[in-house]
Design a protein around this motif. Structure first.
Motif, PDB file in Angstrom:
ATOM      1  N   PRO A   1      38.235  46.130  37.348  1.00 39.46           N
ATOM      2  CA  PRO A   1      39.031  45.554  36.172  1.00 39.46           C
ATOM      3  C   PRO A   1      38.585  44.753  34.992  1.00 39.46           C
ATOM      4  O   PRO A   1      38.986  44.732  33.795  1.00 39.46           O
ATOM      5  CB  PRO A   1      40.066  44.691  37.150  1.00 39.46           C
ATOM      6  CG  PRO A   1      39.271  44.688  38.360  1.00 39.46           C
ATOM      7  CD  PRO A   1      38.306  45.562  38.481  1.00 39.46           C
ATOM      8  N   LEU A   2      37.501  43.976  35.357  1.00 43.15           N
ATOM      9  CA  LEU A   2      36.820  43.144  34.442  1.00 43.15           C
ATOM     10  C   LEU A   2      35.711  43.871  33.658  1.00 43.15           C
ATOM     11  O   LEU A   2      34.790  44.091  34.180  1.00 43.15           O
ATOM     12  CB  LEU A   2      36.640  41.793  35.194  1.00 43.15           C
ATOM     13  CG  LEU A   2      36.124  40.842  34.160  1.00 43.15           C
ATOM     14  CD1 LEU A   2      37.790  40.478  33.217  1.00 43.15           C
ATOM     15  CD2 LEU A   2      35.787  39.655  34.541  1.00 43.15           C
TER      16      LEU A   2
ATOM     17  N   GLN B   1      29.657  39.561  40.173  1.00 45.90           N
ATOM     18  CA  GLN B   1      30.522  40.470  39.891  1.00 45.90           C
ATOM     19  C   GLN B   1      31.582  40.298  41.161  1.00 45.90           C
ATOM     20  O   GLN B   1      32.834  40.994  40.870  1.00 45.90           O
ATOM     21  CB  GLN B   1      29.782  41.801  40.427  1.00 45.90           C
ATOM     22  CG  GLN B   1      30.846  43.036  40.126  1.00 45.90           C
ATOM     23  CD  GLN B   1      29.912  44.361  39.992  1.00 45.90           C
ATOM     24  OE1 GLN B   1      28.616  44.186  39.918  1.00 45.90           O
ATOM     25  NE2 GLN B   1      30.742  45.275  39.788  1.00 45.90           N
TER      26      GLN B   1
ATOM     27  N   LYS C   1      39.665  50.105  39.354  1.00 47.02           N
ATOM     28  CA  LYS C   1      38.599  49.865  40.162  1.00 47.02           C
ATOM     29  C   LYS C   1      37.576  48.730  39.789  1.00 47.02           C
ATOM     30  O   LYS C   1      37.305  47.918  40.525  1.00 47.02           O
ATOM     31  CB  LYS C   1      37.904  51.126  40.309  1.00 47.02           C
ATOM     32  CG  LYS C   1      38.676  52.098  41.445  1.00 47.02           C
ATOM     33  CD  LYS C   1      37.594  53.459  41.667  1.00 47.02           C
ATOM     34  CE  LYS C   1      38.458  54.443  42.488  1.00 47.02           C
ATOM     35  NZ  LYS C   1      37.453  55.739  42.871  1.00 47.02           N
TER      36      LYS C   1
ATOM     37  N   LYS D   1      44.687  45.361  36.707  1.00 45.70           N
ATOM     38  CA  LYS D   1      44.754  45.124  38.246  1.00 45.70           C
ATOM     39  C   LYS D   1      44.568  46.439  38.934  1.00 45.70           C
ATOM     40  O   LYS D   1      44.006  46.250  40.160  1.00 45.70           O
ATOM     41  CB  LYS D   1      45.909  44.253  38.600  1.00 45.70           C
ATOM     42  CG  LYS D   1      45.527  43.286  39.789  1.00 45.70           C
ATOM     43  CD  LYS D   1      46.715  42.219  40.094  1.00 45.70           C
ATOM     44  CE  LYS D   1      46.447  41.454  41.359  1.00 45.70           C
ATOM     45  NZ  LYS D   1      47.462  40.545  41.395  1.00 45.70           N
TER      46      LYS D   1
ATOM     47  N   ASP E   1      33.106  37.717  41.785  1.00 44.65           N
ATOM     48  CA  ASP E   1      34.164  36.888  41.081  1.00 44.65           C
ATOM     49  C   ASP E   1      35.204  37.434  40.177  1.00 44.65           C
ATOM     50  O   ASP E   1      36.048  36.832  39.748  1.00 44.65           O
ATOM     51  CB  ASP E   1      33.343  35.640  40.255  1.00 44.65           C
ATOM     52  CG  ASP E   1      32.457  34.779  41.342  1.00 44.65           C
ATOM     53  OD1 ASP E   1      32.979  34.338  42.467  1.00 44.65           O
ATOM     54  OD2 ASP E   1      31.440  34.495  40.911  1.00 44.65           O
ATOM     55  N   HIS E   2      34.994  38.811  39.611  1.00 49.88           N
ATOM     56  CA  HIS E   2      35.684  39.062  38.623  1.00 49.88           C
ATOM     57  C   HIS E   2      37.083  39.539  38.976  1.00 49.88           C
ATOM     58  O   HIS E   2      38.151  39.131  38.444  1.00 49.88           O
ATOM     59  CB  HIS E   2      35.015  40.635  38.668  1.00 49.88           C
ATOM     60  CG  HIS E   2      33.862  40.736  37.665  1.00 49.88           C
ATOM     61  ND1 HIS E   2      33.164  41.694  37.173  1.00 49.88           N
ATOM     62  CD2 HIS E   2      32.971  39.737  37.434  1.00 49.88           C
ATOM     63  CE1 HIS E   2      31.910  41.394  36.712  1.00 49.88           C
ATOM     64  NE2 HIS E   2      31.760  40.286  36.704  1.00 49.88           N
ATOM     65  N   LYS E   3      37.276  39.682  40.385  1.00 45.15           N
ATOM     66  CA  LYS E   3      38.888  40.015  40.783  1.00 45.15           C
ATOM     67  C   LYS E   3      39.576  38.426  40.635  1.00 45.15           C
ATOM     68  O   LYS E   3      40.744  38.370  40.538  1.00 45.15           O
ATOM     69  CB  LYS E   3      38.794  40.517  42.188  1.00 45.15           C
ATOM     70  CG  LYS E   3      40.262  40.786  42.631  1.00 45.15           C
ATOM     71  CD  LYS E   3      40.276  41.496  44.109  1.00 45.15           C
ATOM     72  CE  LYS E   3      39.932  43.015  43.759  1.00 45.15           C
ATOM     73  NZ  LYS E   3      39.938  43.942  44.781  1.00 45.15           N
ATOM     74  N   LYS E   4      38.598  37.369  41.163  1.00 48.54           N
ATOM     75  CA  LYS E   4      39.390  36.174  41.127  1.00 48.54           C
ATOM     76  C   LYS E   4      39.720  35.755  39.577  1.00 48.54           C
ATOM     77  O   LYS E   4      40.717  34.942  39.426  1.00 48.54           O
ATOM     78  CB  LYS E   4      38.338  35.280  41.491  1.00 48.54           C
ATOM     79  CG  LYS E   4      37.826  35.327  42.905  1.00 48.54           C
ATOM     80  CD  LYS E   4      36.777  34.148  43.330  1.00 48.54           C
ATOM     81  CE  LYS E   4      36.144  34.158  44.753  1.00 48.54           C
ATOM     82  NZ  LYS E   4      35.239  33.228  44.988  1.00 48.54           N
TER      83      LYS E   4
ATOM     84  N   ILE F   1      40.634  37.845  37.028  1.00 49.93           N
ATOM     85  CA  ILE F   1      41.783  38.545  36.893  1.00 49.93           C
ATOM     86  C   ILE F   1      42.895  38.089  37.413  1.00 49.93           C
ATOM     87  O   ILE F   1      44.013  37.910  36.800  1.00 49.93           O
ATOM     88  CB  ILE F   1      41.558  40.183  37.154  1.00 49.93           C
ATOM     89  CG1 ILE F   1      40.574  40.911  36.176  1.00 49.93           C
ATOM     90  CG2 ILE F   1      42.994  40.792  37.206  1.00 49.93           C
ATOM     91  CD1 ILE F   1      41.198  41.188  35.066  1.00 49.93           C
ATOM     92  N   ASN F   2      42.930  37.610  38.661  1.00 49.53           N
ATOM     93  CA  ASN F   2      43.944  37.045  39.203  1.00 49.53           C
ATOM     94  C   ASN F   2      44.390  35.792  38.753  1.00 49.53           C
ATOM     95  O   ASN F   2      45.784  35.453  38.767  1.00 49.53           O
ATOM     96  CB  ASN F   2      43.663  36.902  40.658  1.00 49.53           C
ATOM     97  CG  ASN F   2      43.520  38.331  41.616  1.00 49.53           C
ATOM     98  OD1 ASN F   2      44.124  39.299  41.052  1.00 49.53           O
ATOM     99  ND2 ASN F   2      42.856  38.299  42.740  1.00 49.53           N
TER     100      ASN F   2
ATOM    101  N   SER G   1      38.482  43.699  28.258  1.00 44.78           N
ATOM    102  CA  SER G   1      38.672  44.727  29.701  1.00 44.78           C
ATOM    103  C   SER G   1      40.198  45.376  28.840  1.00 44.78           C
ATOM    104  O   SER G   1      40.258  46.539  29.115  1.00 44.78           O
ATOM    105  CB  SER G   1      39.229  43.961  30.703  1.00 44.78           C
ATOM    106  OG  SER G   1      37.896  43.142  31.126  1.00 44.78           O
TER     107      SER G   1
END
Length: 322
Positions: free
Chosen positions: A222-223, A189, A220, A217, A191-194, A196-197, A272
């Protein structure tokens, strides 16, 4: 050389002027050398118009300030086809939205998602996608015999991945978990922001796709990796088509795992965006139109940019454990 068509292929026919997102808008269409030479030597009554609309120095069609091909008329029909027939088109215009996956003993032809009609056909296709031989007497069973070692291993991996994602006796989320296991991938979990980014770093072609990502983005969570039951078919067909399209390009099985994982990442992004926008599209018909539009827009941004694809595959490779 054996020829195969993906099983949904024969259902496709360009809808021409009825298309809301014409492939003749916003794309720089490069003209192959043979067709460019044919245009230079064209002597028909259409020749003056034809030559005026071609940039012979760049080898591409000219476009207006809105990005419309100069040959796309007010009814969204191609003046080259009208005046010269389909044989007057360059290779890329004849082929789109087709893709070909090539091995030493076979070529497989399918359709890409950047075309809205192709997307509608593929996502709504009720049967399992498979490669169907064009000629009689050719087996549908994929055999790796006689192929170079790497190609044989790629096909073996692809068969395994397809068997997993097309196993309809299993819940789609369990299928995804099994596919990640096949890829030797570890995604947490955190890694989710990575993920998206990463999509923000890719080359941007349309502002609308950027706006959709920007909304994600700001959330809270996002993925959204959990796939709702009503999206099961769409998820399966999206991933199966991607496996057929991209696995053959991998340099080895390790990288093929990254390619398959990148397809999963892309579905998570699509899922998403859809979950974020679905409340505005509550009925089934508009919900299907929404998922088709998201997949089409994703494809035009990511799948049809080799630079973006290479970046995404390399990124996914970092999650694959050897």
């Amino acid at each position: 050389m054996k020829e195969y068509l993906l099983s949904y292929y024969t259902k496709f026919k360009c809808v021409a002027g009825e298309c809301a997102h014409s492939c003749c808008k916003g794309w720089e269409m490069c003209i192959d050398e043979k067709t460019l030479n044919d245009y230079k030597n064209c002597a028909s009554s259409f020749a003056p118009t034809l030559k005026k609309g071609v940039n012979f120095k760049k080898g591409s069609f000219r476009a207006d300030k809105n990005g419309r091909c100069t040959f796309l008329n007010g009814e969204n029909l191609c003046e080259i086809i009208i005046n010269l027939g389909e044989e007057g088109l360059c290779q890329i215009c004849r082929d789109h939205p087709r893709f070909r996956s090539c091995f030493d003993d076979r070529v497989e032809t399918g359709l890409g998602f950047a075309c809205e009609e192709a997307t509608r056909i593929i996502l709504s296709y009720q049967e399992k996608i498979r490669a169907v031989p064009v000629s009689e007497g050719v087996s549908e069973d994929i055999s790796e015999k006689g192929l170079p070692f790497i190609q044989a291993q790629l096909l073996k991996f692809r068969t395994q991945a397809l068997d997993i994602i097309q196993d309809r006796s299993v819940n789609i989320n369990d299928r995804l978990a099994r596919l990640l296991a096949l890829c030797n991938a570890q995604v947490t979990q955190g890694d989710h922001k990575k993920i998206i980014n990463k999509y923000f770093t890719l080359e941007r072609l349309e502002k609308s796709w950027g706006k959709r990502l920007k909304v994600l983005k700001g959330l809270k969570a996002p993925l959204v990796t959990h796939v709702n039951e009503d999206l099961t078919l769409y998820c399966e067909q999206f991933l199966a088509n991607g496996l057929y399209r991209f696995i053959g390009e991998a340099e080895d099985v390790a990288y093929a795992r990254a390619v398959a994982l990148a397809c999963v990442f892309s579905w998570w992004i699509i899922n998403s965006v859809y979950q974020n926008e679905r409340d505005k599209n509550s009925d089934l018909e508009s919900a299907f139109a929404l998922i088709c539009d998201i997949v089409r827009e994703y494809s035009a941004e990511v799948e049809y940019s080799q630079k973006n694809q290479n970046k995404l595959f390399a990124f996914a490779n970092g999650f694959v454990k050897i």
